[in-house]
Design an enzyme around this catalytic site. Structure first.
Site: not given
Ligand SMILES: *Cc1c(COP(=O)(O)O)cnc(C)c1O
Length: 408
Positions: A125, A193, A218-219, A367
């Site tokens: 990500f 992560d 939030y997921k 997705r």
């Molecule tokens: C959704 C997601 C994030 C989001 O990061 P935020 O700083 O909380 O917005 C980070 N890493 C991964 C792998 C994600 O899927």
């Protein structure tokens, strides 16, 4: 393979079925985006209203003491800990993944100055790559494509390995236990992560000896838009870490207003400033809603749902062909399925109009997330039907689905 009647049977006998009733979901929508933003717990609708009217509105500043606001982050971290397989003092709830990655990455970098390099995934990500690059310096970033490249990347210059437990596009699942051991054998720290695994893949962070982990709520954890993230640090390591944003909420005694920073014990030092109370109130209702859940049963249902969806998609005979991305073995994936095609964006849009909500990940993936706590088997069945319909009728070709929107 199942059929629709068998899906209805499975739903009737599903021990996780009642959990869905604790969440507010619109009628006539099959929601396959709980891996991006989970739905609100019914209790959040009441509890946040009360927090605004009574605690904020009437109690005003005294609510920090009288409504449990001061203790909220710690109390909620304690409720999150069992879901992560952590001990209570090993979790802090604060900030976002991006900010938490900075705090954790920088504190580990300072701990191992003789090992200046960080291993990151090429397909990670973007925020993970951006933050790691700023913390360690571009010249110290070692990229890997996947598990097969890890051994070759580990040498005595590597201090930190940053990995996504479940890849946000392909859903590939790392073997967290074995990989943690492998990284430790090479003398480095591992940071996981957990964005796409917390709340859907059973976790045993403490027992696995994980050094540190970050994630969002939030997921799959349904904490609400912009709900605070979390940090896990193993108790054997926490006292050696000084986090770089030495904020007063990570101080051992914030209201002593001491001139010098003294970190709080354990993971609490990874708190920074004043917590977002209204978001925490919502998040707490979400954790309470799943407090009695058997996470192994969640995993089993998740694997079954992904398998069913993949089998049904592969049986669709229409253009454009949908390529299932990621591991064929459902045990080797998280809880979402990405389909590659040149028309992924308009397909996702057309499906939304037909009541199936997924999302699009650039450049070419549609997705679909399967949150076992809020979905029925029949939802998976029907979603695959809608997809077949959208492809067979060519609905996705219609002009109104073409325009890209800011959030995909
Ligand atoms: C959704 C997601 C994030 C989001 O990061 P935020 O700083 O909380 O917005 C980070 N890493 C991964 C792998 C994600 O899927």
């Amino acid at each position: 393979m199942l059929d629709r009647a068998r899906c209805l049977d499975l739903d009737r006998d599903d021990p996780l079925g009642p959990v869905r009733e604790r969440f507010h979901l619109p009628e006539d929508v099959v929601y396959l985006d709980g891996n991006s933003l989970g739905p609100p717990p019914r209790e959040a609708l009441r509890r946040v209203g009360r927090a605004i009217e009574e605690e904020w509105g009437r109690g005003l500043v005294s609510s920090w003491n009288d409504a449990g606001w001061f203790e909220a982050s710690g109390r909620i971290a304690g409720k999150l800990a069992p879901i992560l397989g952590a001990r209570p003092g090993e979790v802090a709830v604060a900030d976002t993944i991006s900010v938490n990655l900075y705090k954790v990455g920088e504190s580990l970098r300072r701990l191992a100055p003789a090992r200046p390099r960080v291993v990151v995934e090429r397909e990670a990500f973007p925020t993970d790559r951006y933050v790691a690059t700023e913390v360690f310096g571009r010249e110290n970033v070692v990229e890997i494509g996947g598990p097969g490249d890890l051994d070759a990347a580990l040498d005595d210059g590597v201090g930190v390995v940053l990995l996504s437990h479940v890849d946000y596009r392909s859903a590939r699942l790392w073997d967290l236990e074995a990989t943690t051991r492998r990284v430790h054998d090479a003398g480095a720290f591992v940071v996981w992560d957990l964005a796409h695994s917390a709340g859907v893949v059973p976790l045993r962070l403490h027992a696995a000896g994980v050094d540190a982990a970050v994630g969002c709520t939030y997921k799959y954890l349904d904490g609400g838009p912009g709900a605070p993230g979390f940090v896990f640090v193993h108790e054997r390591l926490a006292e050696r870490l000084r986090q770089p944003i030495a904020g007063w909420w990570g101080h051992a005694d914030p209201f002593a207003f001491e001139p010098d920073y003294r970190p709080a014990p354990g993971a609490v030092r990874f708190q920074t400033g004043t917590p977002p109370i209204l978001s925490l109130v919502a998040l707490e209702t979400a954790l309470d809603a799943v407090a009695d859940v058997d996470w192994n049963a969640v995993r089993e249902k998740s694997i079954g749902m992904c398998r069913l969806f993949v089998e049904r998609v592969e049986a669709i005979d229409a253009e454009p062909r949908q390529e299932v991305v990621g591991p064929a073995d459902p045990e080797a994936r998280g809880s979402h399925v990405s389909l590659r095609s040149e028309a992924a964006w308009p397909i996702v849009r057309a499906l939304q109009e037909r009541g199936v909500v997924g999302d699009f990940r650039a450049p070419d993936l549609a997705r679909f997330g399967f949150s076992p706590l809020i979905l029925r088997w029949v939802d998976v069945w029907d979603a695959a039907d809608r997809l077949a319909e959208v492809l067979e009728t060519g609905l996705w070709r219609e002009e109104r689905f073409a325009a890209r929107r800011p959030v995909t």
